[in-house]
Design a protein around this motif. Structure first.
Motif, PDB file in Angstrom:
ATOM      1  N   VAL A  94       0.875  -1.375  -0.011  1.00  0.00           N
ATOM      2  CA  VAL A  94      -0.233  -0.622   0.123  1.00  0.00           C
ATOM      3  C   VAL A  94       0.583   1.148  -0.394  1.00  0.00           C
ATOM      4  O   VAL A  94       0.478   2.226  -0.607  1.00  0.00           O
ATOM      5  CB  VAL A  94      -0.915  -0.114   1.072  1.00  0.00           C
ATOM      6  CG1 VAL A  94      -1.987   1.537   0.888  1.00  0.00           C
ATOM      7  CG2 VAL A  94      -1.877  -1.609   1.416  1.00  0.00           C
ATOM      8  N   MET A 127      -4.862   0.593  -3.434  1.00  0.00           N
ATOM      9  CA  MET A 127      -5.945   0.011  -1.973  1.00  0.00           C
ATOM     10  C   MET A 127      -6.150  -1.314  -1.615  1.00  0.00           C
ATOM     11  O   MET A 127      -6.381  -1.416  -3.111  1.00  0.00           O
ATOM     12  CB  MET A 127      -7.323   1.216  -2.093  1.00  0.00           C
ATOM     13  CG  MET A 127      -7.473   1.201  -0.716  1.00  0.00           C
ATOM     14  SD  MET A 127      -9.131   2.147  -0.327  1.00  0.00           S
ATOM     15  CE  MET A 127      -8.522   3.137  -2.326  1.00  0.00           C
ATOM     16  N   PHE A 148      -7.540  -4.104   0.321  1.00  0.00           N
ATOM     17  CA  PHE A 148      -8.680  -4.956   1.638  1.00  0.00           C
ATOM     18  C   PHE A 148      -7.790  -6.040   1.680  1.00  0.00           C
ATOM     19  O   PHE A 148      -8.803  -6.436   2.727  1.00  0.00           O
ATOM     20  CB  PHE A 148     -10.050  -4.354   1.452  1.00  0.00           C
ATOM     21  CG  PHE A 148     -10.236  -2.919   1.276  1.00  0.00           C
ATOM     22  CD1 PHE A 148     -10.486  -2.010   2.641  1.00  0.00           C
ATOM     23  CD2 PHE A 148     -10.670  -2.243   0.535  1.00  0.00           C
ATOM     24  CE1 PHE A 148     -10.467  -0.918   3.509  1.00  0.00           C
ATOM     25  CE2 PHE A 148     -11.232  -0.765   0.278  1.00  0.00           C
ATOM     26  CZ  PHE A 148     -10.737   0.003   2.115  1.00  0.00           C
ATOM     27  N   PHE A 196     -13.247  -8.812   8.298  1.00  0.00           N
ATOM     28  CA  PHE A 196     -13.543  -7.662   8.357  1.00  0.00           C
ATOM     29  C   PHE A 196     -12.503  -6.523   9.000  1.00  0.00           C
ATOM     30  O   PHE A 196     -11.624  -5.727   9.539  1.00  0.00           O
ATOM     31  CB  PHE A 196     -14.572  -7.047   8.443  1.00  0.00           C
ATOM     32  CG  PHE A 196     -15.272  -6.308   7.467  1.00  0.00           C
ATOM     33  CD1 PHE A 196     -14.940  -6.102   6.022  1.00  0.00           C
ATOM     34  CD2 PHE A 196     -15.880  -4.891   7.556  1.00  0.00           C
ATOM     35  CE1 PHE A 196     -14.899  -4.930   5.170  1.00  0.00           C
ATOM     36  CE2 PHE A 196     -16.478  -3.882   6.616  1.00  0.00           C
ATOM     37  CZ  PHE A 196     -15.827  -3.949   5.856  1.00  0.00           C
ATOM     38  N   GLU A 197     -12.758  -7.106  10.493  1.00  0.00           N
ATOM     39  CA  GLU A 197     -12.677  -6.789  11.914  1.00  0.00           C
ATOM     40  C   GLU A 197     -10.641  -6.314  12.149  1.00  0.00           C
ATOM     41  O   GLU A 197     -10.124  -5.444  12.171  1.00  0.00           O
ATOM     42  CB  GLU A 197     -12.558  -6.798  12.713  1.00  0.00           C
ATOM     43  CG  GLU A 197     -12.632  -5.844  14.319  1.00  0.00           C
ATOM     44  CD  GLU A 197     -13.806  -6.605  14.982  1.00  0.00           C
ATOM     45  OE1 GLU A 197     -13.975  -7.428  15.047  1.00  0.00           O
ATOM     46  OE2 GLU A 197     -12.747  -6.301  16.860  1.00  0.00           O
ATOM     47  N   LEU A 220      -9.814  -4.202   8.755  1.00  0.00           N
ATOM     48  CA  LEU A 220     -10.378  -2.852   9.644  1.00  0.00           C
ATOM     49  C   LEU A 220      -7.910  -2.144  10.544  1.00  0.00           C
ATOM     50  O   LEU A 220      -8.075  -0.895  10.285  1.00  0.00           O
ATOM     51  CB  LEU A 220     -11.219  -2.244   9.972  1.00  0.00           C
ATOM     52  CG  LEU A 220     -12.107  -2.254   8.724  1.00  0.00           C
ATOM     53  CD1 LEU A 220     -13.372  -2.432   9.000  1.00  0.00           C
ATOM     54  CD2 LEU A 220     -11.836  -0.902   7.531  1.00  0.00           C
ATOM     55  N   LEU A 232      -5.620  -1.957   8.877  1.00  0.00           N
ATOM     56  CA  LEU A 232      -5.496  -0.403   8.110  1.00  0.00           C
ATOM     57  C   LEU A 232      -5.359   0.590   8.985  1.00  0.00           C
ATOM     58  O   LEU A 232      -4.589   1.640   8.627  1.00  0.00           O
ATOM     59  CB  LEU A 232      -6.861  -1.149   6.993  1.00  0.00           C
ATOM     60  CG  LEU A 232      -6.331  -1.470   6.057  1.00  0.00           C
ATOM     61  CD1 LEU A 232      -7.674  -0.902   4.959  1.00  0.00           C
ATOM     62  CD2 LEU A 232      -5.052  -1.012   4.613  1.00  0.00           C
ATOM     63  N   ILE A 241      -2.252   3.526   8.822  1.00  0.00           N
ATOM     64  CA  ILE A 241      -2.794   5.072   8.678  1.00  0.00           C
ATOM     65  C   ILE A 241      -2.336   6.201   9.360  1.00  0.00           C
ATOM     66  O   ILE A 241      -2.235   7.169   9.230  1.00  0.00           O
ATOM     67  CB  ILE A 241      -4.111   5.249   7.954  1.00  0.00           C
ATOM     68  CG1 ILE A 241      -4.336   4.490   6.293  1.00  0.00           C
ATOM     69  CG2 ILE A 241      -4.794   6.374   7.469  1.00  0.00           C
ATOM     70  CD1 ILE A 241      -6.018   3.969   6.548  1.00  0.00           C
ATOM     71  N   ARG A 243       1.854   5.437   6.551  1.00  0.00           N
ATOM     72  CA  ARG A 243       1.853   4.595   5.385  1.00  0.00           C
ATOM     73  C   ARG A 243       2.586   4.563   4.192  1.00  0.00           C
ATOM     74  O   ARG A 243       3.245   3.645   3.011  1.00  0.00           O
ATOM     75  CB  ARG A 243       0.443   4.378   4.424  1.00  0.00           C
ATOM     76  CG  ARG A 243      -0.332   5.824   3.239  1.00  0.00           C
ATOM     77  CD  ARG A 243      -1.141   4.784   2.306  1.00  0.00           C
ATOM     78  NE  ARG A 243      -2.329   6.515   2.171  1.00  0.00           N
ATOM     79  CZ  ARG A 243      -2.353   7.296   2.118  1.00  0.00           C
ATOM     80  NH1 ARG A 243      -3.217   7.135   3.202  1.00  0.00           N
ATOM     81  NH2 ARG A 243      -2.273   8.396   0.742  1.00  0.00           N
ATOM     82  N   LEU A 284     -11.489   2.936  17.198  1.00  0.00           N
ATOM     83  CA  LEU A 284     -10.690   2.556  16.091  1.00  0.00           C
ATOM     84  C   LEU A 284     -11.269   3.678  14.813  1.00  0.00           C
ATOM     85  O   LEU A 284     -10.598   3.890  14.035  1.00  0.00           O
ATOM     86  CB  LEU A 284     -10.786   1.216  15.610  1.00  0.00           C
ATOM     87  CG  LEU A 284     -10.373   0.673  14.563  1.00  0.00           C
ATOM     88  CD1 LEU A 284      -8.948   0.079  15.388  1.00  0.00           C
ATOM     89  CD2 LEU A 284     -10.945  -1.134  14.738  1.00  0.00           C
ATOM     90  N   GLY A 285     -12.964   3.873  14.816  1.00  0.00           N
ATOM     91  CA  GLY A 285     -13.361   3.957  13.807  1.00  0.00           C
ATOM     92  C   GLY A 285     -12.904   5.561  13.986  1.00  0.00           C
ATOM     93  O   GLY A 285     -12.422   6.686  12.710  1.00  0.00           O
ATOM     94  N   MET A 296      -9.686   6.396  13.214  1.00  0.00           N
ATOM     95  CA  MET A 296      -9.846   6.734  11.720  1.00  0.00           C
ATOM     96  C   MET A 296      -9.803   7.946  10.687  1.00  0.00           C
ATOM     97  O   MET A 296      -9.483   8.493  10.236  1.00  0.00           O
ATOM     98  CB  MET A 296      -9.895   5.266  10.498  1.00  0.00           C
ATOM     99  CG  MET A 296      -9.390   4.118   9.152  1.00  0.00           C
ATOM    100  SD  MET A 296     -10.621   3.035   9.690  1.00  0.00           S
ATOM    101  CE  MET A 296      -9.721   2.072   8.718  1.00  0.00           C
TER     102      MET A 296
END
Lengths: 635, 295
Positions: A75, A81, A83, A277-278, A281, A284, A288, A292, A338-339, A342
């Motif tokens: 990345v 990008m 995922f 998913f978790e 994220l 990532l 970030i 990165r 976390l959110g 981000m």
């Protein structure tokens, strides 16, 4: 210079690290050692003061650092990008677990494993290698798909393809119960058979950091970064991003696979949920938050997010007794963190804490500061190679955009060492012609031949390697690379693909356009005039037979464009290249060109010396807008 | 034959919901170049609003307008809180911002309500079947298709015939040029979010009538379907999004009914693979809008 560094220099030659080994080899190694030392030192200090829970936390953090560093290799360097890296992690994790769990255990949990895998028993190290192998195959296939889809910085198609990988691996893992134990229990090692001690984690973490850091300085890494900054400009320098992206993907997947195998081995169990998913994220977010584009950033982000998440878990736990917290359910705190992290970083600082800063850039800057007290050596006049005895010629080039004919039978010819101008009113097709020559636009008919090679319709990077290098009307520099790195990247390509042609080194070129003092400045921080000059130097560093300049003086003052005449002439002479230049500025064109073509409504209407062109009534009508020739009116 | 007809109606019903979601995603992509992975949060919020009103003893007649309004307000709120600040950022930044929103909303519901699932009554009469010429159809499917048609007709009218629709289309074509022509970027972007919120509201109503439950990840599956449908349609294209939604619904129903039992669990995965392949071979989607870049 000691024998060690000489050997290092020899070893690094093949990777494009030849120039300045302190910057490309020694610095990164030193930086990686210091980074690793700080990380492990801090972790040990933390565990020394606490119990077993802290040990587990630190183990997880170090493993996460490997995974995040691995994701960063792709990345960060390519800007694409992904995922899907945790999907690769799932492949590696399951491969590792299925191969390394003892047969006795497997007959209990997955007795019906296909291909007789229930009887297989491999040493964990061998199982890890096998996991890397399997994951590499998957990554290679996905990489081909990404290439085919034209992956580049921020491409949506790449996000979709990698997201698809993540979901498909997850669904297969949930449904192929014979092999994976399904969604609930997953498969686990027998008690007392999981990873003990952290020796292997330390070793592999250090190797991952070192490899990731050195990769940034390799030829492949630097060319990938250039393409990350500007895909088209990179192609126009002769870079084919697909190759470098693939190498970066494979390397990053190896590191992620190692980290994932360790993660499974340390936890002693794997279920589909562990690599979905978790975790995607979380990793990532770590990447970030830290930055990165930097290995130091990946590690720092892992530490910061681990501390933050742990802090939230502590606040949400029973140890904190604050009434205000009780009316909220405390479970969501980690999610909010976390959110929030981000969101906050995306909104306020999308390049992360460190952007592309590395420990060793700092170490190196100290060294530079000491050095800069020495007086600058006067610029060494390069022995300019003789002009090439080659010709660039287009014949009868026609381009249709839908129903609109942008070019009709356009033909230009430039001899080696000659400076040829291309003028015409707005919309005459000047840039289109340049795009045809540069391989950006495919002509409906007609040929484009340079140095005896037919380059019609060839991909942009092939055209550039064939000796035609261009600049852009709307400046396309590699923004976050430094001035010097911009030129070096072009020189790296030239070294491989234009090796038959001598050319001045980076320093000479930068001094030639008056940018040597600004060599450490990021390209995006340069003012307009300097940015134009840098584009010229970068194009020259690619050692072209012909420089194609698209409005090199647009937006410049009269004084600046007079100066540009000088710069273009000396630079072209220094590399022995012919020049085809588009410009609106008649003073500039008259001052610099040996011959001038005039284009109007897609057709060449006049060719001649600047004086002849100025006197030509057709040109006056088309270009100066006078009615003298009545040419316009006849339409 | 009748079986096929039933599946067709089932698929179009399913696809209608996807189409509404995809349309909202496409509208936002048009004005902001953002793939909104937080679109599903509108459904999550709607689900909790339904649950809250239901515990107050209200029935679906009250729920429907409440869902539409809350969905619209949520869309505006998300724009105000997050997306406004990353306008004109790189695609990378915007996509991750939408994931950030997804996480925060999810966590808020975990904190404020519970991580556990809450249920509310589905309107059972909707799931009775009627026989039309020997074909047994659920009233639900017919209602979904009918209301989707009405909503789409309204959207078409809005986009084609009103000043707002014109600015929306202009902004989707070339945002800078539209701005220079006097289109107010704030207003058109806010308008796009309102429109996408209402579309998602209609989709929510039908989605929740079927599932009858609220949990913090309630929006994840419909969001993915909506994004996939919008991707099939070429992201910025409104007509493409609707077609993509219908195609996705039909393919799903056909796969579920045709696949052997062991593979049904892989339906979503297969759809995802198909779309990934689509992107490998046609990165610009099925319905193409060319964004020529001047060099």
């Amino acid at each position: 210079m000691g024998p060690t560094s000489r050997r290092l220099r020899a070893a690094s030659r093949g990777f494009g690290m030849r120039n300045d080994p302190a910057r490309h080899v020694l610095g990164p190694i030193l930086g990686s050692v210091v980074l690793f030392g700080l990380l492990v030192g801090g972790a040990l200090a933390y565990t020394a003061t606490g119990g077993a829970a802290r040990d587990d936390l630190v183990t997880q953090m170090l493993i996460n650092a490997i995974v995040v560093t691995g994701i960063g290799v792709y990345v960060g360097n390519t800007g694409v990008m992904s995922f899907g890296h945790i999907g690769f992690g799932a492949i590696a994790g399951y491969t590792f677990a299925v191969l390394a769990i003892s047969p006795e255990r497997k007959t209990q949990i997955i007795p019906d494993a296909p291909f007789g895998l229930a009887e297989v028993s491999l040493h964990p190290a061998v199982a890890t290698l096998a996991a890397i192998g399997v994951t590499l195959v998957a990554a290679f296939i996905i990489g081909l798909g990404l290439t085919r889809s034209g992956a580049r910085t921020g491409a949506i198609s790449a996000a979709v393809i990698t997201l698809a990988l993540l979901f498909v691996v997850h669904e297969v893992a949930r449904n192929w119960t014979d092999l994976t134990g399904g969604g609930r229990s997953g498969i686990s090692f027998s008690l007392g058979n999981k990873l003990e001690g952290r020796t292997w984690i330390y070793v592999l973490l250090f190797v991952s950091i070192l490899v990731a850091r050195l990769f940034r300085q390799t030829r492949v890494g630097r060319l990938a970064q250039a393409a990350r900054e500007d895909d088209l400009a990179a192609r126009a320098m002769g870079i084919n991003p697909a190759t470098h992206q693939m190498v970066a993907l494979l390397l990053s997947v190896v590191i992620v696979a190692v980290g994932s195998a360790l993660r499974v081995y340390a936890l002693g169990v794997i279920t589909p949920r562990f690599f979905f998913f978790e975790y995607t994220l979380i990793t990532l977010a770590m990447l970030i938050v830290g930055g990165r584009n930097s290995v130091t950033g990946a590690v720092l982000g892992t530490v910061v997010m681990t501390i933050g998440l742990e802090g939230m878990r502590y606040v949400a736990g029973p140890d904190v007794n604050v009434a205000a917290l009780d009316w909220l359910l405390r479970d969501g705190l980690t999610g909010i963190f976390l959110g929030g992290a981000m969101l906050g970083f995306m909104i306020f600082r999308s390049s992360g804490l460190l952007d592309d800063w590395e420990l060793d850039t700092w170490l190196l800057r100290l060294r530079l500061r000491r050095r800069s007290e020495r007086p600058d050596a006067p610029p060494v006049a390069a022995e300019s190679p003789p002009p090439q005895a080659s010709t660039l010629a287009t014949s009868e080039v026609t381009v249709d955009f839908g129903g609109f004919r942008a070019l009709e039978g356009a033909h230009v010819a430039v001899e080696g060492g000659e400076v040829v101008g291309l003028i015409g009113p707005n919309g005459a097709g000047k840039t289109t012609l340049l795009n045809v020559i540069g391989g950006v636009v495919r002509p409906s008919s007609g040929r484009c031949i340079a140095a005896g090679r037919d380059l019609t319709g060839a991909p942009t990077h092939v055209v550039a390697r064939g000796g035609l290098v261009r600049t852009f009307q709307n400046l396309r520099l590699f923004g976050s690379l430094t001035t010097q790195e911009n030129v070096e990247v072009a020189a790296l390509v030239a070294e491989r693909h234009r090796s038959g042609r001598p050319g001045p080194d980076t320093e000479t070129l930068l001094r030639g356009v008056g940018l040597w003092e600004l060599r450490g400045r990021r390209a995006r921080e340069l003012d307009y005039g300097n940015a134009r000059r840098l584009e010229l130097a970068r194009a020259a560093a690619a050692r072209p037979d012909f420089l194609l300049l698209d409005e090199p003086t647009s937006g410049m003052s009269d004084a600046e464009s007079l100066e540009m005449i000088h710069r273009v002439r000396t630079t072209a002479a220094a590399i022995g290249a012919g020049v085809l230049v588009i410009d609106h500025d008649l003073n500039f064109i008259v001052g610099i060109c040996d011959r001038v073509y005039t284009l109007d409504q897609g057709k060449i209407i006049a060719v001649g010396t600047p004086a002849e062109i100025q006197a030509n009534p057709l040109v006056q009508a088309a270009y100066l807008g006078s009615d003298a020739g009545g040419h316009r009116k006849s339409h | 034959m009748t079986e096929l007809l039933q599946q067709l109606v089932d698929g179009i019903g399913r696809g209608s919901i996807y189409a509404l979601l995809a349309l909202g995603i496409a509208v936002i992509f048009g004005v902001m170049h953002l793939v909104n992975f937080a679109h599903g949060e509108l459904i999550t919020v709607s689900a909790y609003v339904s649950y809250a009103l239901f515990t107050l003893g209200l029935d679906w007649w009250a729920l429907v307008p409440a869902i539409l309004v809350s969905s619209m307000l949520t869309a505006l709120g998300i724009e105000f809180a997050a997306f406004r600040w990353v306008r004109n950022s790189s695609d990378f930044t915007m996509v991750l911002t939408s994931f950030g929103v997804h996480f925060v909303v999810q966590a808020l519901f975990i904190m404020g309500v519970s991580a556990n699932r809450r249920t509310f009554a589905r309107p059972s009469w909707l799931f009775e079947t009627v026989s039309v010429g020997g074909v047994n159809l659920e009233i639900y499917d017919l209602a979904v298709i009918g209301f989707t048609l009405v909503t789409l007709a309204g959207t078409v009218w809005l986009v084609r015939r009103t000043m707002f629709g014109m600015t929306l289309r202009a902004a989707a074509e070339d945002f800078e040029a539209a701005r220079l022509m006097g289109v107010r970027s704030n207003r058109v972007i806010r308008g796009a979010f309102v429109l996408s919120g209402i579309l998602a509201g209609v989709a929510s109503v039908f989605w929740l009538m079927r599932t009858g439950q609220a949990d913090p990840t309630a929006g994840l599956t419909p969001m993915l379907k909506g994004v996939l449908a919008a991707l099939i349609g070429g992201l910025g294209s409104l007509g493409g999004a609707v077609l993509g939604g219908l195609a996705l619904g039909l393919v799903e129903v056909l796969l579920i009914s045709r696949l052997p039992d062991g593979l049904v669990g892989l339906t979503d995965g297969m759809v995802f693979v198909c779309i990934a392949l689509l992107f490998v071979f046609r990165p610009q989607g099925m319905v193409t809008i060319r964004r020529a870049e001047r060099v």
